[in-house]
Design a protein around this motif. Structure first.
Motif, PDB file in Angstrom:
ATOM      1  N   PHE A  42       2.090  -3.460  -0.948  1.00  0.00           N
ATOM      2  CA  PHE A  42       1.814  -3.545  -2.381  1.00  0.00           C
ATOM      3  C   PHE A  42       1.112  -4.861  -2.709  1.00  0.00           C
ATOM      4  O   PHE A  42       0.208  -4.905  -3.555  1.00  0.00           O
ATOM      5  N   SER A  43       1.516  -5.950  -2.042  1.00  0.00           N
ATOM      6  CA  SER A  43       0.869  -7.243  -2.257  1.00  0.00           C
ATOM      7  C   SER A  43      -0.591  -7.199  -1.816  1.00  0.00           C
ATOM      8  O   SER A  43      -1.485  -7.673  -2.529  1.00  0.00           O
ATOM      9  N   LEU A  44      -0.821  -6.612  -0.638  1.00  0.00           N
ATOM     10  CA  LEU A  44      -2.197  -6.488  -0.152  1.00  0.00           C
ATOM     11  C   LEU A  44      -3.020  -5.584  -1.073  1.00  0.00           C
ATOM     12  O   LEU A  44      -4.198  -5.870  -1.349  1.00  0.00           O
ATOM     13  N   PHE A  86      -6.606  -6.354  -2.832  1.00  0.00           N
ATOM     14  CA  PHE A  86      -7.792  -5.506  -2.613  1.00  0.00           C
ATOM     15  C   PHE A  86      -8.308  -4.912  -3.912  1.00  0.00           C
ATOM     16  O   PHE A  86      -9.517  -4.800  -4.114  1.00  0.00           O
ATOM     17  N   LEU A  87      -7.394  -4.536  -4.822  1.00  0.00           N
ATOM     18  CA  LEU A  87      -7.828  -3.966  -6.102  1.00  0.00           C
ATOM     19  C   LEU A  87      -8.599  -4.985  -6.930  1.00  0.00           C
ATOM     20  O   LEU A  87      -9.551  -4.630  -7.639  1.00  0.00           O
ATOM     21  N   ASN A  88      -8.214  -6.238  -6.840  1.00  0.00           N
ATOM     22  CA  ASN A  88      -8.891  -7.274  -7.622  1.00  0.00           C
ATOM     23  C   ASN A  88     -10.254  -7.635  -7.059  1.00  0.00           C
ATOM     24  O   ASN A  88     -11.078  -8.213  -7.773  1.00  0.00           O
ATOM     25  N   PHE A  89     -10.498  -7.309  -5.788  1.00  0.00           N
ATOM     26  CA  PHE A  89     -11.815  -7.568  -5.185  1.00  0.00           C
ATOM     27  C   PHE A  89     -12.614  -6.283  -5.001  1.00  0.00           C
ATOM     28  O   PHE A  89     -13.683  -6.308  -4.383  1.00  0.00           O
ATOM     29  N   GLN A  90     -12.114  -5.184  -5.554  1.00  0.00           N
ATOM     30  CA  GLN A  90     -12.721  -3.881  -5.308  1.00  0.00           C
ATOM     31  C   GLN A  90     -14.146  -3.780  -5.841  1.00  0.00           C
ATOM     32  O   GLN A  90     -14.998  -3.122  -5.241  1.00  0.00           O
ATOM     33  N   SER A 127      -8.047  -0.540   0.263  1.00  0.00           N
ATOM     34  CA  SER A 127      -7.050  -0.166  -0.747  1.00  0.00           C
ATOM     35  C   SER A 127      -6.425   1.175  -0.400  1.00  0.00           C
ATOM     36  O   SER A 127      -5.202   1.360  -0.521  1.00  0.00           O
ATOM     37  N   TYR A 128      -7.250   2.106   0.029  1.00  0.00           N
ATOM     38  CA  TYR A 128      -6.734   3.433   0.365  1.00  0.00           C
ATOM     39  C   TYR A 128      -5.835   3.371   1.602  1.00  0.00           C
ATOM     40  O   TYR A 128      -4.796   4.049   1.655  1.00  0.00           O
ATOM     41  N   VAL A 129      -6.191   2.549   2.573  1.00  0.00           N
ATOM     42  CA  VAL A 129      -5.340   2.366   3.746  1.00  0.00           C
ATOM     43  C   VAL A 129      -3.988   1.798   3.328  1.00  0.00           C
ATOM     44  O   VAL A 129      -2.939   2.204   3.849  1.00  0.00           O
ATOM     45  N   CYS A 130      -3.985   0.880   2.363  1.00  0.00           N
ATOM     46  CA  CYS A 130      -2.726   0.319   1.869  1.00  0.00           C
ATOM     47  C   CYS A 130      -1.874   1.385   1.198  1.00  0.00           C
ATOM     48  O   CYS A 130      -0.641   1.377   1.329  1.00  0.00           O
ATOM     49  N   SER A 158      -4.186  -4.205 -12.562  1.00  0.00           N
ATOM     50  CA  SER A 158      -4.009  -4.118 -11.105  1.00  0.00           C
ATOM     51  C   SER A 158      -2.844  -4.955 -10.596  1.00  0.00           C
ATOM     52  O   SER A 158      -2.415  -4.803  -9.449  1.00  0.00           O
ATOM     53  N   PHE A 159      -2.319  -5.857 -11.441  1.00  0.00           N
ATOM     54  CA  PHE A 159      -1.174  -6.667 -11.028  1.00  0.00           C
ATOM     55  C   PHE A 159       0.155  -5.949 -11.258  1.00  0.00           C
ATOM     56  O   PHE A 159       1.219  -6.515 -11.013  1.00  0.00           O
ATOM     57  N   SER A 160       0.088  -4.709 -11.753  1.00  0.00           N
ATOM     58  CA  SER A 160       1.326  -3.981 -12.055  1.00  0.00           C
ATOM     59  C   SER A 160       2.166  -3.726 -10.816  1.00  0.00           C
ATOM     60  O   SER A 160       3.401  -3.605 -10.902  1.00  0.00           O
ATOM     61  N   PHE A 161       1.535  -3.676  -9.634  1.00  0.00           N
ATOM     62  CA  PHE A 161       2.287  -3.406  -8.416  1.00  0.00           C
ATOM     63  C   PHE A 161       3.175  -4.578  -8.011  1.00  0.00           C
ATOM     64  O   PHE A 161       4.077  -4.414  -7.193  1.00  0.00           O
ATOM     65  N   LEU A 162       2.932  -5.755  -8.577  1.00  0.00           N
ATOM     66  CA  LEU A 162       3.777  -6.904  -8.260  1.00  0.00           C
ATOM     67  C   LEU A 162       5.203  -6.698  -8.761  1.00  0.00           C
ATOM     68  O   LEU A 162       6.149  -7.279  -8.219  1.00  0.00           O
TER      69      LEU A 162
END
Length: 498
Positions: A350-352, A356-360, A370-373, A433-437
């Protein structure tokens, strides 16, 4: 003595067909509404026009669709709350058999709703299907835990998780446009609900009831002996019967305790806290929320809309594969390591994913990472957290406490599920995108708690597990303790041989 091939067949049939008509249907209902969503909304609009002579408003159709999806969780809560009473009257197997009637009724309502021009039938059908799932997720793990020898109780218990994942995957496959995911055939997706229920009705009556239930609650020693003989594949089951008798003598109350008595009992305080925290983490760890991002990430990666359903199948396949692997290794690795590994791995991925979402938008190949994560998060969940909480609920409590414990665990499960569905859209809107934190924090805290408090339960009797909590509960350890003999150790069966 090692379990014979005959008993392996009996145990595996009970585990498979018990799960097929129970947890499989739960998993199937989690995914089956996704494919026909547009067709169901169109049906709502058509019905509205026929009734009121005008198209349905956007707000109304959104409300009806939200109710159709979310009422499944409300039904699950009702089912979990009613399971204890049904189990007390009908037993574990009897409850599973009765529960099939809910699945059949729901299948009829969901299948005939379009023909009857009644969207209310779809909503009621989803509610009844939720009741079925709430009862199933209480009765099935209890049944599987009580019919299994302690040496591979975890592996048999993982059938619950495996069939949930298989149900999700089946819903995704049958919802493909080439199969039943079409405007003319979507009702058959719901008709399919009756098939697993009917298969269970055909097989389960010929399999034994839980021998522990028969002996401790029905006082049917002859029936318990026959059940043990079938499940263990041997005539001499005196050792197993004596183990259950000793557990009964060690308990202060032989009758089934109520939820209030369980909440007040200091003897099981930390077992109850552990089950509540583990079951809450099961829902609040973020797996349900991951689906909100999957299609968006796939689109960013360049996949066209026409192939998105096929790529999405990989998530269901990964779920099923990870659950099967977990079932094969759980008796070697143990419950505690798999749970901690699963939650901690989810926190890492989730951290990774957040990074990745922020650099997408800046790096063209970032969406693929992101999809691999996403796949890694799903695999981590199914490696332990996806099924072991249900196993632990059955293992941490002795017979008289178990039904009330499953009611509490089921209530926490369904309320947490409802909370995620209700609150995550607001969390997503606020944190983006930070919601996963948020889920990173849940997974880490859950891992820490399990590391500090949870004892390993593999290869232990229910009495041994209860006694391992005696110190933290500040209770005296019963003097009558069943010591593990050399014969017990030699009876270990390698799960890979099954």
């Amino acid at each position: 003595l090692p379990v014979s091939e005959k008993s392996q067949t009996c145990l595996l049939c009970a585990a498979f067909f018990g799960s097929l008509g129970s947890s499989f249907l739960y998993g199937y209902n989690l995914s089956v509404v996704n494919a026909p969503a547009l067709y169901i909304k169109a049906f709502y609009n058509k019905t509205w026009i026929e009734r009121y002579g005008e198209p349905i408003s956007t707000e109304t159709v959104t409300l009806l669709w939200s109710v159709t999806v979310s009422i499944f969780s409300i039904g699950g809560l009702f089912g979990a709350l009613s399971a204890t009473l049904i189990i007390k009257v009908l037993g574990r197997k009897g409850t599973l058999l009765l529960n099939n009637s809910f699945a059949v009724i729901a299948a009829v309502l969901l299948s005939l709703g379009e023909m009857s021009r009644s969207f209310e039938m779809l909503i009621i059908g989803r509610l009844i299907m939720g009741v079925d799932s709430g009862i199933a997720l209480s009765a099935l793990p209890m049944y599987l835990g009580e019919i299994s020898p302690k040496h591979f109780r975890g592996m048999i218990g993982q059938f619950n998780s495996i069939l949930i994942c298989l149900g999700v995957f089946t819903g995704q496959v049958l919802g493909m446009p080439e199969l039943l995911g079409q405007e003319s055939t979507w009702i058959y997706l719901f008709s399919f609900l009756a098939l697993p229920a009917m298969l269970q009705l055909c097989v389960l009556p010929f399999l034994p009831e839980s021998p522990r239930y028969l002996l401790m609650e029905r006082r049917d020693e002859a029936g318990a002996e026959k059940a043990f003989q079938r499940f263990l594949g041997k005539k001499d089951v005196s050792q197993e019967l004596e183990e259950v008798h000793m557990e009964a003598r060690a308990q202060d109350k032989l009758h089934t305790v109520s939820v209030l008595q369980l909440l007040k009992s200091p003897a099981v305080r930390w077992q109850l806290i552990t089950v509540i925290i583990t079951m809450a983490c099961y829902q609040l760890c973020g797996l349900n929320a991951i689906w909100y991002y999957t299609n968006g990430i796939l689109r960013e990666a360049g996949f066209t809309e026409s192939i998105l359903p096929y790529i999405t199948l990989s998530t269901g396949a990964i779920e099923t594969l990870a659950a099967i692997i977990s079932g094969l290794v759980i008796e070697r690795i143990g419950r505690k390591p798999l749970l901690i590994f699963g939650f901690f791995s989810m926190a890492v991925f989730f951290s990774l994913l957040t990074v990745f979402l922020n650099f997408q938008d800046r790096v063209s190949w970032m969406p693929y990472l992101s999809y691999v994560c996403i796949l890694a998060v799903i695999a981590s969940f199914c490696s332990g957290p996806g099924g072991i909480p249900f196993i632990l609920t059955g293992e941490l409590f002795e017979q008289s406490y178990r039904p009330a414990a499953f009611m509490i665990a089921g209530t926490v499960n369904w309320l947490s599920n409802f909370a995620v569905g209700l609150l995550f859209p607001f969390i997503q809107e606020t944190l983006q995108s930070f919601s996963f934190l948020v889920f990173v924090a849940v997974c880490i805290l859950g891992s820490i708690y399990l590391y500090v408090v949870l004892p390993e339960t593999k290869n232990k009797t229910f009495m041994d597990i209860s006694q391992s909590f005696a110190k933290i509960n500040k209770m005296p350890i019963p003097s009558e303790r069943r010591k593990r003999s050399k014969a017990d150790r030699e009876s270990y069966l390698d799960p890979f041989q099954i």
